[in-house]
Design an enzyme around this catalytic site. Structure first.
Site, mmCIF file in Angstrom:
data_model
loop_
_atom_site.group_PDB
_atom_site.id
_atom_site.type_symbol
_atom_site.label_atom_id
_atom_site.label_comp_id
_atom_site.label_asym_id
_atom_site.label_seq_id
_atom_site.Cartn_x
_atom_site.Cartn_y
_atom_site.Cartn_z
ATOM 1 C CG ASP A 1 -8.558 0.480 3.255
ATOM 2 O OD1 ASP A 1 -9.195 -0.409 3.014
ATOM 3 O OD2 ASP A 1 -7.169 0.444 3.723
ATOM 4 C CE LYS B 1 -4.200 -1.752 2.132
ATOM 5 N NZ LYS B 1 -5.102 -1.774 3.413
HETATM 6 P P1 NDP Z 1 -1.986 -2.529 11.400
HETATM 7 O O1 NDP Z 1 -0.902 -3.918 11.510
HETATM 8 O O2 NDP Z 1 -1.420 -1.616 10.480
HETATM 9 O O3 NDP Z 1 -2.444 -1.937 12.756
HETATM 10 C C1 NDP Z 1 -2.839 -2.703 13.777
HETATM 11 C C2 NDP Z 1 -3.192 -1.817 15.056
HETATM 12 O O4 NDP Z 1 -3.873 -2.506 15.955
HETATM 13 C C3 NDP Z 1 -1.955 -1.155 15.408
HETATM 14 O O5 NDP Z 1 -2.608 -0.025 15.889
HETATM 15 C C4 NDP Z 1 -1.746 -2.129 16.663
HETATM 16 O O6 NDP Z 1 -1.064 -1.475 17.779
HETATM 17 C C5 NDP Z 1 -3.279 -2.503 17.194
HETATM 18 N N1 NDP Z 1 -3.311 -3.826 18.017
HETATM 19 C C6 NDP Z 1 -2.821 -5.052 17.103
HETATM 20 N N2 NDP Z 1 -3.097 -6.001 18.176
HETATM 21 C C7 NDP Z 1 -3.350 -5.272 19.334
HETATM 22 C C8 NDP Z 1 -3.462 -5.792 20.633
HETATM 23 N N3 NDP Z 1 -3.394 -7.002 21.071
HETATM 24 N N4 NDP Z 1 -3.773 -4.775 21.689
HETATM 25 C C9 NDP Z 1 -3.739 -3.476 21.453
HETATM 26 N N5 NDP Z 1 -3.364 -3.162 19.979
HETATM 27 C C10 NDP Z 1 -3.412 -3.851 19.348
HETATM 28 O O7 NDP Z 1 -3.392 -3.143 10.585
HETATM 29 P P2 NDP Z 1 -4.442 -2.482 9.672
HETATM 30 O O8 NDP Z 1 -4.929 -1.273 10.330
HETATM 31 O O9 NDP Z 1 -3.997 -2.455 8.415
HETATM 32 O O10 NDP Z 1 -5.821 -3.283 9.753
HETATM 33 C C11 NDP Z 1 -6.335 -3.631 11.288
HETATM 34 C C12 NDP Z 1 -7.702 -4.505 10.838
HETATM 35 O O11 NDP Z 1 -8.478 -3.479 10.103
HETATM 36 C C13 NDP Z 1 -7.543 -5.937 10.440
HETATM 37 O O12 NDP Z 1 -8.243 -6.689 11.044
HETATM 38 C C14 NDP Z 1 -8.285 -5.521 8.939
HETATM 39 O O13 NDP Z 1 -8.572 -6.898 8.439
HETATM 40 C C15 NDP Z 1 -9.064 -4.663 9.135
HETATM 41 N N6 NDP Z 1 -9.575 -3.891 7.994
HETATM 42 C C16 NDP Z 1 -10.984 -3.843 7.680
HETATM 43 C C17 NDP Z 1 -11.255 -3.252 6.472
HETATM 44 C C18 NDP Z 1 -12.894 -3.252 6.256
HETATM 45 O O14 NDP Z 1 -12.956 -2.967 5.171
HETATM 46 N N7 NDP Z 1 -13.513 -3.548 7.252
HETATM 47 C C19 NDP Z 1 -10.306 -2.467 5.810
HETATM 48 C C20 NDP Z 1 -9.156 -2.297 6.188
HETATM 49 C C21 NDP Z 1 -8.687 -3.103 7.122
HETATM 50 P P3 NDP Z 1 0.455 -1.072 17.930
HETATM 51 O O15 NDP Z 1 0.913 0.005 16.859
HETATM 52 O O16 NDP Z 1 0.698 -0.749 19.204
HETATM 53 O O17 NDP Z 1 1.108 -2.203 17.267
#
Ligand code: NDP
Length: 290
Positions: free
Chosen positions: A114, A78
């Site tokens: 998104d 991306k």
């Molecule tokens: P990223 O890996 O870029 O970001 C993940 C985020 O989640 C970070 O802020 C991370 O925190 C946080 N996180 C993950 N695990 C934990 C935990 N156990 N406790 C606290 N914080 C946590 O992922 P994306 O943003 O790309 O995707 C996130 C979700 O969004 C996915 O499930 C994806 O499938 C979904 N999604 C859905 C869409 C839709 O159309 N419905 C479109 C795009 C994505 P930290 O920074 O501290 O690691």
């Protein structure tokens, strides 16, 4: 006497769209795009293609070589895609990531649907972002796209709550620089207390996604009220434990499945110029996850 058959002007050539990603096997977008192409009688195909970082330059060349209409991009492409594009939408430029390419007269236009899908799903549920106070759990790619679109759609303030504070702070500086919304970063330590004046609370982390539907973001759920709208980016399962807990406190909920379908519908229209059959696309997705 032999009479040659009249040669009909028929076009057997399919228009190509799809997604480049790695891993990509679990990406469900093809299900909804193909269902929509068929329903609208369009000779379009959506290809779910594994493309490694190493092969990405060749894959990008194939867009022009195969005269594709457009592509989606998912992890890890991306951001890497940016130098290949001729033009960017305002939001994609601010977000700094592109999930949709549209080919127009041989030029590659980059968009990020998104966050637009999220805003559209709220709109379809009768919810406006105008002057709203929004709290987002997470500061990754989804949170980034959603927060920028919420700000551009008129949200008054955005609170970015993240486990890694520096990522929330970086996103807040982007929001302050490029949008009129107020923004603050909050470290996510322990059960998050939702401020009473919050209008919209969003889980933009992957917590609760299959195969861990039992997982739930660490929030003090008794701080959620019936005046709030609560939404989740997790689309499988559609009714996450997060949404169930919010609904139990009387909040109006909007699922990630709606966001994904809206995003697919936006892509469909960008590539075909045809209005998307949104209800059919959402239905196809629901059946897929049943
Ligand atoms: P990223 O890996 O870029 O970001 C993940 C985020 O989640 C970070 O802020 C991370 O925190 C946080 N996180 C993950 N695990 C934990 C935990 N156990 N406790 C606290 N914080 C946590 O992922 P994306 O943003 O790309 O995707 C996130 C979700 O969004 C996915 O499930 C994806 O499938 C979904 N999604 C859905 C869409 C839709 O159309 N419905 C479109 C795009 C994505 P930290 O920074 O501290 O690691």
């Amino acid at each position: 006497m032999y009479a040659p058959k009249k040669i009909m002007a028929k076009n057997y050539r399919a228009e190509l769209t799809g997604v480049f990603g790695d891993p990509v096997d679990d990406n469900p977008t093809g299900v909804i795009e193909e269902a929509a192409y068929e329903a609208c009688g369009l000779n379009y195909r959506y290809l779910t293609l594994k493309v490694t970082e190493e092969d990405f330059p060749d894959a990008m060349r194939s867009i022009r070589a195969l005269h594709m209409k457009g592509m989606n991009l998912t992890m890890p492409h991306k951001i890497t895609v940016l130098p290949y594009l001729d033009e960017l939408s305002e939001a994609a430029g601010i977000i700094g990531a592109v999930n949709t390419i549209v080919v127009r007269d041989g030029r590659l236009f980059g968009e990020n649907t998104d966050g637009k899908g999220f805003v559209q799903a709220l709109k379809n549920a009768g919810i406006s972002l105008e002057q709203k106070k929004v709290t987002i759990l997470g500061a990754g790619g989804a949170a980034r796209a959603i927060s920028v679109e919420c700000a551009l759609a008129g949200a008054a303030s955005l609170t970015i709550v993240n486990r890694t504070l520096s990522k929330a702070e970086e996103l807040v500086s982007v929001l302050k620089k490029h949008t009129k919304a107020e923004a603050e970063a909050v470290a996510w330590t322990g059960a998050y207390q939702v401020a009473a004046d919050t209008d919209i609370l969003i889980n933009a982390t992957s917590i609760g996604l299959m195969p861990h539907p039992e997982a739930i973001p660490e929030v003090d759920y008794d701080t959620i009220t019936d005046k709030m709208v609560v939404s989740d980016v997790v689309f499988n399962p559609a009714e996450t434990r997060f949404l169930q807990a919010a609904a139990a406190r009387g909040a109006k909920t909007v699922s990630g499945l709606g966001m994904l379908a809206c995003q697919g519908a936006l892509n469909f229209t960008l590539w075909t110029g045809v209005e998307a059959p949104l209800a059919l696309m959402e239905d196809a997705l629901r059946k897929e996850f049943e």
